[in-house]
Design a protein around this motif. Structure first.
Motif, mmCIF file in Angstrom:
data_model
loop_
_atom_site.group_PDB
_atom_site.id
_atom_site.type_symbol
_atom_site.label_atom_id
_atom_site.label_comp_id
_atom_site.label_asym_id
_atom_site.label_seq_id
_atom_site.Cartn_x
_atom_site.Cartn_y
_atom_site.Cartn_z
ATOM 1 N N HIS A 175 2.459 4.335 -35.736
ATOM 2 C CA HIS A 175 2.623 3.573 -34.508
ATOM 3 C C HIS A 175 3.819 4.086 -33.709
ATOM 4 O O HIS A 175 3.826 4.003 -32.492
ATOM 5 C CB HIS A 175 2.809 2.087 -34.828
ATOM 6 C CG HIS A 175 1.616 1.467 -35.474
ATOM 7 N ND1 HIS A 175 0.329 1.659 -35.020
ATOM 8 C CD2 HIS A 175 1.505 0.659 -36.559
ATOM 9 C CE1 HIS A 175 -0.522 0.986 -35.784
ATOM 10 N NE2 HIS A 175 0.162 0.383 -36.724
ATOM 11 N N ASN A 202 1.296 11.477 -26.554
ATOM 12 C CA ASN A 202 1.847 10.386 -25.766
ATOM 13 C C ASN A 202 0.861 9.912 -24.706
ATOM 14 O O ASN A 202 0.741 8.702 -24.451
ATOM 15 C CB ASN A 202 3.159 10.823 -25.122
ATOM 16 C CG ASN A 202 3.758 9.743 -24.249
ATOM 17 O OD1 ASN A 202 3.825 9.888 -23.035
ATOM 18 N ND2 ASN A 202 4.191 8.644 -24.846
ATOM 19 N N MET A 206 0.634 7.143 -27.841
ATOM 20 C CA MET A 206 1.561 7.125 -28.972
ATOM 21 C C MET A 206 3.003 7.022 -28.503
ATOM 22 O O MET A 206 3.429 7.706 -27.566
ATOM 23 C CB MET A 206 1.385 8.365 -29.840
ATOM 24 C CG MET A 206 2.249 8.344 -31.097
ATOM 25 S SD MET A 206 1.752 9.596 -32.300
ATOM 26 C CE MET A 206 0.149 8.945 -32.802
#
Length: 259
Positions: A175, A202, A206
């Motif tokens: 996470h 990302n 993420m």
């Protein structure tokens, strides 16, 4: 008169960037081996963003990552999604989804690429994930790992080992992904490949905490940033603002360019 590089534009905002904090660190102190590595560090990493930490060697950047992961002890407060991590051992933190790609890669050299990736699944524990989907994501991100899946990881190049280290972490279904010096010792073309992968992860949502000595590259990649010197946060803000600050440029960009 000192010349400065052209201004750096801020990366596009990502979904969730303005949401709740994924990591919240308050007054973190780290002391070990008779050394004070961190002194009252406070920062937040927002869900869905890339937050980068820059600073000179010995500033305490790796100590911060290791304290978040529970590898070194610290005092103060570390919270993940609002819940305290301070009392949890390292393996419990990874099973919550706080997963590190360590400095120096640390792949298990005698094991194959596939076996290293399988070990990454252990970080998820009972939280688990979709093994086939996670593996496919790793192979799409780094196709060379699919081609070399049966090769002993110790026989791969440094860049390929860095890709494997990131892939192994992704198999733990993180996470929050903590990247510690991902460009260290890599050729520029491989660094570019690795950072493209970071941006792609990302863009998929993420949350990433990036520790990186190449300050210009880090600030070009991140949304927000902090400067760590002698164990203390001395500057913090939007990455583009720090990148376009002449003091930061003079102090860090020459070193990054030389590297």
């Amino acid at each position: 008169m000192t010349s400065h590089p052209p201004p750096i534009a801020a990366p596009e905002a990502v979904p969730g960037q303005a949401g709740a904090d994924a990591l919240s660190i308050t007054n973190l102190e780290v002391h070990y081996r008779g050394i004070t590595a961190l002194r009252g560090v406070s920062l937040t990493v927002r869900r869905g963003e890339i937050f980068t930490l820059i600073g000179p060697n010995g500033a305490g950047k790796s100590s911060l990552v290791n304290a978040i992961c529970g590898i070194v002890p610290g005092s103060g407060s570390i919270r993940f999604d609002g819940s305290p991590l301070d009392a949890l051992p390292a393996h419990r933190r990874s099973r919550l989804g706080v997963i590190q790609v360590p400095e120096g890669r640390r792949v298990i050299a005698p094991l194959s690429v596939m076996d290293n990736l399988l070990l990454g699944c252990e970080a998820a524990g009972v939280r688990g994930g979709d093994f086939e989907a996670d593996l496919q994501r790793v192979f799409e991100l780094f196709p060379i790992l699919a081609e070399r899946r049966n090769q002993a990881s110790g026989t791969m190049s440094g860049g390929q080992q860095q890709m494997l280290a990131i892939g192994r972490a992704l198999m733990g279904n993180p996470h929050v992904l903590l990247l510690d010096e991902p460009s260290l010792g890599l050729a520029p073309v491989i660094v570019a490949d690795v950072f493209r992968a970071v941006k792609r992860l990302n863009a998929q949502g993420m949350t990433i905490l990036l520790v990186e000595q190449n300050a210009r590259l880090a600030l070009e990649t991140a949304h927000r940033a902090a400067v760590l010197e002698q164990g203390r946060i001395v500057r913090q803000g939007m990455a583009a603002d720090l990148a376009n600050d002449p003091v930061i440029a003079d102090h860090y960009f020459g070193q990054a360019a030389a590297t």
